[in-house]
Design an enzyme around this catalytic site. Structure first.
Site, PDB file in Angstrom:
ATOM      1  N   LYS A  15       8.700 -46.657 -71.847  1.00 17.04           N
ATOM      2  CA  LYS A  15       8.923 -45.590 -71.320  1.00 17.04           C
ATOM      3  C   LYS A  15       9.387 -44.851 -70.845  1.00 17.04           C
ATOM      4  O   LYS A  15       9.648 -43.703 -70.502  1.00 17.04           O
ATOM      5  CB  LYS A  15       7.278 -44.860 -72.504  1.00 17.04           C
ATOM      6  N   LYS A  16       9.168 -45.811 -69.842  1.00 22.58           N
ATOM      7  CA  LYS A  16      10.492 -45.590 -67.897  1.00 22.58           C
ATOM      8  C   LYS A  16      11.248 -45.501 -68.561  1.00 22.58           C
ATOM      9  O   LYS A  16      11.819 -44.258 -67.429  1.00 22.58           O
ATOM     10  CB  LYS A  16       9.017 -46.650 -67.691  1.00 22.58           C
ATOM     11  N   ASP A  76       6.713 -45.723 -58.468  1.00 24.05           N
ATOM     12  CA  ASP A  76       4.964 -46.300 -58.061  1.00 24.05           C
ATOM     13  C   ASP A  76       4.502 -45.218 -58.291  1.00 24.05           C
ATOM     14  O   ASP A  76       4.544 -44.369 -57.803  1.00 24.05           O
ATOM     15  CB  ASP A  76       5.068 -46.890 -56.723  1.00 24.05           C
ATOM     16  N   TYR A 160      -3.727 -43.200 -67.763  1.00 26.78           N
ATOM     17  CA  TYR A 160      -5.364 -42.444 -68.018  1.00 26.78           C
ATOM     18  C   TYR A 160      -4.882 -40.668 -68.717  1.00 26.78           C
ATOM     19  O   TYR A 160      -5.372 -39.726 -68.886  1.00 26.78           O
ATOM     20  CB  TYR A 160      -5.143 -41.688 -66.292  1.00 26.78           C
ATOM     21  N   ASP A 161      -3.684 -41.407 -69.183  1.00 27.49           N
ATOM     22  CA  ASP A 161      -2.837 -39.480 -70.356  1.00 27.49           C
ATOM     23  C   ASP A 161      -3.582 -39.254 -70.629  1.00 27.49           C
ATOM     24  O   ASP A 161      -4.349 -37.678 -70.969  1.00 27.49           O
ATOM     25  CB  ASP A 161      -2.048 -39.870 -71.066  1.00 27.49           C
ATOM     26  N   LYS A 181       6.026 -33.770 -71.257  1.00 23.87           N
ATOM     27  CA  LYS A 181       6.204 -34.455 -70.751  1.00 23.87           C
ATOM     28  C   LYS A 181       7.047 -34.601 -69.938  1.00 23.87           C
ATOM     29  O   LYS A 181       7.227 -33.965 -68.223  1.00 23.87           O
ATOM     30  CB  LYS A 181       5.538 -35.537 -71.292  1.00 23.87           C
TER      31      LYS A 181
END
Length: 204
Positions: A15-16, A76, A160-161, A181
């Protein structure tokens, strides 16, 4: 036609990787091929021991660039909760004691905030992105303010989304589309701030 410049993203999180690819495409930057850690020979990855997101991102980017010889982007990121004095912060991924256990991390956070009233549940996602290339280092930071819900909602995203409702939204970040997003998120903001440096690489 010039071959695309390979740029390592120091992550195995698809996803990143996809997020940076989308942001590059949206900005019209061609000539950069994004590759992840699974696409390069393995190298020792130093533990994330920095006190700040910036320190950890830069250490990961330096390691990746030194080990592969490729320009390297690393991030990070984590969640800073006002009522917890900015924690979990750099410990976000391992808040519950097990790295990357999203359910346990979310459960612990909710337990810690169980007595905190709605008006004091402010938080922000923070992302530091570092690019190390050709002896140059660039670090950018993006923040995404919001509040923490009392129970998870939504299946998109990770971490934590499902607990995080961005300012101005009624949905959690786990209910937003990838495009929504990208446009608002902490990582999206930090990555977009890296675009001038990435555009330079593409033209190199």
């Amino acid at each position: 036609m010039t071959a695309a410049r390979r740029v390592l993203v120091a992550s195995r999180n698809t996803k990143k990787l996809d997020e940076l690819r989308r942001i590059l495409a949206e900005a019209g930057i061609e000539g950069v091929e994004i590759v992840g850690l699974d696409e390069v020979p393995p190298y020792p990855e130093a533990p994330e021991t920095g006190a700040t997101f910036e320190e950890n991102a830069l250490a990961k980017a330096r390691d990746g660039a030194a080990a592969t010889g490729l320009p390297c982007v690393a991030d990070d990121s984590g969640l800073a909760v006002d009522a917890l004095n900015g924690m979990p912060g750099v410990l976000s991924a391992r808040w519950s004691g097990r790295h990357g256990d999203d359910t346990a991390n979310n459960d612990l956070l909710l337990a810690q905030l169980s007595d905190v009233p709605d008006e004091r549940r402010g938080a922000r996602f923070v992302s530091a992105c570092a690019l190390v290339a050709d002896g140059h280092e660039v670090v950018t930071v993006g923040e995404w303010p919001g509040v923490i819900r009392r129970e998870p909602l939504g299946d998109n995203g990770f971490g934590y989304d499902p607990l995080f409702v961005p300012d101005g939204e009624t949905r959690t970040s786990a209910q937003l589309t990838p495009a929504e997003k990208d446009a608002a998120s902490h990582r999206g903001r930090a990555l977009r701030a890296l675009l001038p440096a990435l555009a330079e690489l593409a033209g190199a």
